[in-house]
Design a protein around this motif. Sequence first.
Motif, PDB file in Angstrom:
ATOM      1  N   TYR A  32       2.626  33.376 -29.143  1.00 57.71           N
ATOM      2  CA  TYR A  32       4.046  33.175 -29.386  1.00 57.71           C
ATOM      3  C   TYR A  32       4.543  31.894 -28.719  1.00 57.71           C
ATOM      4  CZ  TYR A  32       5.584  37.299 -31.906  1.00 57.71           C
ATOM      5  OH  TYR A  32       5.814  38.225 -32.877  1.00 57.71           O
ATOM      6  N   VAL A  33       5.690  31.454 -29.186  1.00 55.92           N
ATOM      7  CA  VAL A  33       6.421  30.349 -28.580  1.00 55.92           C
ATOM      8  C   VAL A  33       7.618  30.924 -27.847  1.00 55.92           C
ATOM      9  CG1 VAL A  33       7.692  28.212 -28.993  1.00 55.92           C
ATOM     10  CG2 VAL A  33       5.700  28.782 -30.405  1.00 55.92           C
ATOM     11  N   LEU A  34       7.797  30.524 -26.613  1.00 57.18           N
ATOM     12  CA  LEU A  34       8.956  30.932 -25.830  1.00 57.18           C
ATOM     13  C   LEU A  34       9.857  29.719 -25.653  1.00 57.18           C
ATOM     14  CD1 LEU A  34       9.045  33.889 -24.728  1.00 57.18           C
ATOM     15  CD2 LEU A  34       6.737  33.048 -25.176  1.00 57.18           C
ATOM     16  N   ALA A  35      11.138  29.911 -25.830  1.00 58.97           N
ATOM     17  CA  ALA A  35      12.061  28.775 -25.809  1.00 58.97           C
ATOM     18  C   ALA A  35      13.331  29.103 -25.039  1.00 58.97           C
ATOM     19  CB  ALA A  35      12.419  28.371 -27.233  1.00 58.97           C
ATOM     20  N   TRP A  36      14.003  28.060 -24.623  1.00 62.18           N
ATOM     21  CA  TRP A  36      15.340  28.162 -24.051  1.00 62.18           C
ATOM     22  C   TRP A  36      16.305  27.416 -24.965  1.00 62.18           C
ATOM     23  CZ3 TRP A  36      16.691  31.134 -19.940  1.00 62.18           C
ATOM     24  CH2 TRP A  36      15.671  31.590 -19.096  1.00 62.18           C
ATOM     25  N   PHE A  37      17.404  28.061 -25.261  1.00 63.66           N
ATOM     26  CA  PHE A  37      18.522  27.461 -25.974  1.00 63.66           C
ATOM     27  C   PHE A  37      19.742  27.556 -25.064  1.00 63.66           C
ATOM     28  CE2 PHE A  37      17.185  26.864 -30.433  1.00 63.66           C
ATOM     29  CZ  PHE A  37      15.937  27.466 -30.395  1.00 63.66           C
ATOM     30  N   GLU A  46      22.148  25.170 -29.031  1.00 65.29           N
ATOM     31  CA  GLU A  46      21.230  24.057 -29.190  1.00 65.29           C
ATOM     32  C   GLU A  46      19.921  24.307 -28.455  1.00 65.29           C
ATOM     33  OE1 GLU A  46      22.703  20.411 -27.528  1.00 65.29           O
ATOM     34  OE2 GLU A  46      22.879  21.216 -25.514  1.00 65.29           O
ATOM     35  N   PHE A  47      18.886  23.718 -28.988  1.00 63.52           N
ATOM     36  CA  PHE A  47      17.546  23.807 -28.401  1.00 63.52           C
ATOM     37  C   PHE A  47      17.497  23.055 -27.084  1.00 63.52           C
ATOM     38  CE2 PHE A  47      12.998  23.915 -28.274  1.00 63.52           C
ATOM     39  CZ  PHE A  47      12.598  22.660 -27.834  1.00 63.52           C
ATOM     40  N   VAL A  48      16.814  23.622 -26.105  1.00 68.11           N
ATOM     41  CA  VAL A  48      16.625  22.973 -24.809  1.00 68.11           C
ATOM     42  C   VAL A  48      15.147  22.661 -24.569  1.00 68.11           C
ATOM     43  CG1 VAL A  48      16.859  23.223 -22.308  1.00 68.11           C
ATOM     44  CG2 VAL A  48      18.647  24.105 -23.822  1.00 68.11           C
ATOM     45  N   ALA A  49      14.306  23.676 -24.654  1.00 66.40           N
ATOM     46  CA  ALA A  49      12.882  23.476 -24.363  1.00 66.40           C
ATOM     47  C   ALA A  49      12.074  24.624 -24.948  1.00 66.40           C
ATOM     48  CB  ALA A  49      12.640  23.390 -22.863  1.00 66.40           C
ATOM     49  N   ALA A  50      10.797  24.363 -25.184  1.00 67.12           N
ATOM     50  CA  ALA A  50       9.905  25.396 -25.699  1.00 67.12           C
ATOM     51  C   ALA A  50       8.520  25.228 -25.092  1.00 67.12           C
ATOM     52  CB  ALA A  50       9.818  25.338 -27.222  1.00 67.12           C
ATOM     53  N   ILE A  51       7.783  26.333 -25.062  1.00 68.59           N
ATOM     54  CA  ILE A  51       6.420  26.321 -24.529  1.00 68.59           C
ATOM     55  C   ILE A  51       5.609  27.376 -25.267  1.00 68.59           C
ATOM     56  CG2 ILE A  51       6.971  28.011 -22.707  1.00 68.59           C
ATOM     57  CD1 ILE A  51       5.102  26.371 -20.851  1.00 68.59           C
ATOM     58  N   ASN A  52       4.333  27.087 -25.507  1.00 69.99           N
ATOM     59  CA  ASN A  52       3.501  28.146 -26.066  1.00 69.99           C
ATOM     60  C   ASN A  52       3.038  29.044 -24.922  1.00 69.99           C
ATOM     61  OD1 ASN A  52       1.730  26.351 -24.921  1.00 69.99           O
ATOM     62  ND2 ASN A  52       0.204  26.518 -26.542  1.00 69.99           N
ATOM     63  N   TRP A  53       2.700  30.269 -25.264  1.00 75.93           N
ATOM     64  CA  TRP A  53       2.465  31.257 -24.206  1.00 75.93           C
ATOM     65  C   TRP A  53       1.338  30.844 -23.270  1.00 75.93           C
ATOM     66  CZ3 TRP A  53       5.332  34.484 -21.937  1.00 75.93           C
ATOM     67  CH2 TRP A  53       4.809  35.509 -21.143  1.00 75.93           C
ATOM     68  N   SER A  54       0.364  30.127 -23.787  1.00 76.78           N
ATOM     69  CA  SER A  54      -0.733  29.683 -22.920  1.00 76.78           C
ATOM     70  C   SER A  54      -0.283  28.587 -21.968  1.00 76.78           C
ATOM     71  CB  SER A  54      -1.893  29.165 -23.772  1.00 76.78           C
ATOM     72  OG  SER A  54      -1.519  27.966 -24.435  1.00 76.78           O
ATOM     73  N   GLY A  55       0.849  27.958 -22.295  1.00 75.98           N
ATOM     74  CA  GLY A  55       1.386  26.909 -21.430  1.00 75.98           C
ATOM     75  C   GLY A  55       0.811  25.539 -21.694  1.00 75.98           C
ATOM     76  N   GLY A  56       0.008  25.413 -22.739  1.00 71.30           N
ATOM     77  CA  GLY A  56      -0.644  24.143 -22.992  1.00 71.30           C
ATOM     78  C   GLY A  56       0.235  23.119 -23.686  1.00 71.30           C
ATOM     79  N   ALA A  97      14.366  32.858 -25.811  1.00 72.07           N
ATOM     80  CA  ALA A  97      14.009  33.325 -27.143  1.00 72.07           C
ATOM     81  C   ALA A  97      12.498  33.313 -27.311  1.00 72.07           C
ATOM     82  CB  ALA A  97      14.662  32.452 -28.209  1.00 72.07           C
ATOM     83  N   ALA A  98      12.012  34.173 -28.188  1.00 71.92           N
ATOM     84  CA  ALA A  98      10.584  34.229 -28.494  1.00 71.92           C
ATOM     85  C   ALA A  98      10.391  34.284 -29.998  1.00 71.92           C
ATOM     86  CB  ALA A  98       9.939  35.455 -27.840  1.00 71.92           C
ATOM     87  N   GLY A  99       9.386  33.560 -30.468  1.00 66.75           N
ATOM     88  CA  GLY A  99       9.121  33.545 -31.898  1.00 66.75           C
ATOM     89  C   GLY A  99       7.700  33.138 -32.185  1.00 66.75           C
ATOM     90  N   TYR A 109      13.518  32.023 -34.271  1.00 66.63           N
ATOM     91  CA  TYR A 109      13.137  32.913 -33.182  1.00 66.63           C
ATOM     92  C   TYR A 109      13.704  34.306 -33.437  1.00 66.63           C
ATOM     93  CZ  TYR A 109      11.582  28.719 -30.866  1.00 66.63           C
ATOM     94  OH  TYR A 109      10.912  27.560 -30.565  1.00 66.63           O
ATOM     95  N   GLY A 110      12.839  35.309 -33.345  1.00 66.72           N
ATOM     96  CA  GLY A 110      13.252  36.665 -33.697  1.00 66.72           C
ATOM     97  C   GLY A 110      13.711  37.504 -32.526  1.00 66.72           C
ATOM     98  N   TYR A 111      13.390  37.073 -31.319  1.00 62.04           N
ATOM     99  CA  TYR A 111      13.745  37.859 -30.138  1.00 62.04           C
ATOM    100  C   TYR A 111      14.603  37.003 -29.209  1.00 62.04           C
ATOM    101  CZ  TYR A 111       9.795  40.629 -31.807  1.00 62.04           C
ATOM    102  OH  TYR A 111       8.938  41.374 -32.575  1.00 62.04           O
ATOM    103  N   TRP A 112      15.653  37.620 -28.681  1.00 64.95           N
ATOM    104  CA  TRP A 112      16.609  36.888 -27.842  1.00 64.95           C
ATOM    105  C   TRP A 112      16.998  37.724 -26.635  1.00 64.95           C
ATOM    106  CZ3 TRP A 112      18.316  31.937 -28.687  1.00 64.95           C
ATOM    107  CH2 TRP A 112      17.961  31.380 -29.936  1.00 64.95           C
ATOM    108  N   GLY A 113      17.270  37.017 -25.533  1.00 68.02           N
ATOM    109  CA  GLY A 113      17.851  37.658 -24.375  1.00 68.02           C
ATOM    110  C   GLY A 113      19.361  37.661 -24.476  1.00 68.02           C
ATOM    111  N   GLN A 114      20.002  38.212 -23.451  1.00 73.16           N
ATOM    112  CA  GLN A 114      21.449  38.360 -23.470  1.00 73.16           C
ATOM    113  C   GLN A 114      22.170  37.117 -22.971  1.00 73.16           C
ATOM    114  OE1 GLN A 114      19.547  39.366 -21.055  1.00 73.16           O
ATOM    115  NE2 GLN A 114      20.624  38.753 -19.172  1.00 73.16           N
TER     116      GLN A 114
END
Length: 122
Positions: A32-37, A46-56, A97-99, A109-114
Amino acid sequence: QVQLVESGGGLVQAGDSLRLSCAASGRTFRGYVLAWFRQAPGKEREFVAAINWSGGSTDYADSVKGRFTISTDKAKNTVYLQMNSLKAEDTAVYYCAAGARWVRYDSGYGYWGQGTQVTVSS
């Protein structure tokens, strides 16, 4: 049930630092990709940053590049956003967010925090 829970927001002065955390649970996020908006009052999210779960791989919006760092701790199932040299224009509600897709738009992204509020005073 997937849950993303953000924490770490607060009120700081311009030039200060904050670290946001996003605790993920409910499924495996491998691949998955984890992101901050973020969303400021009266503005679109707006998009801020994203990372793949492995962190690469990481991606940053131009407005935060060089100041913010996204990282993962797979043992803790947690994604972090280290924010340095904060500016008043960074004031917003920050969402985790996660997608499954490597995209910069929120509908990808299908999953979001509060959300967690970050306020930077100048």
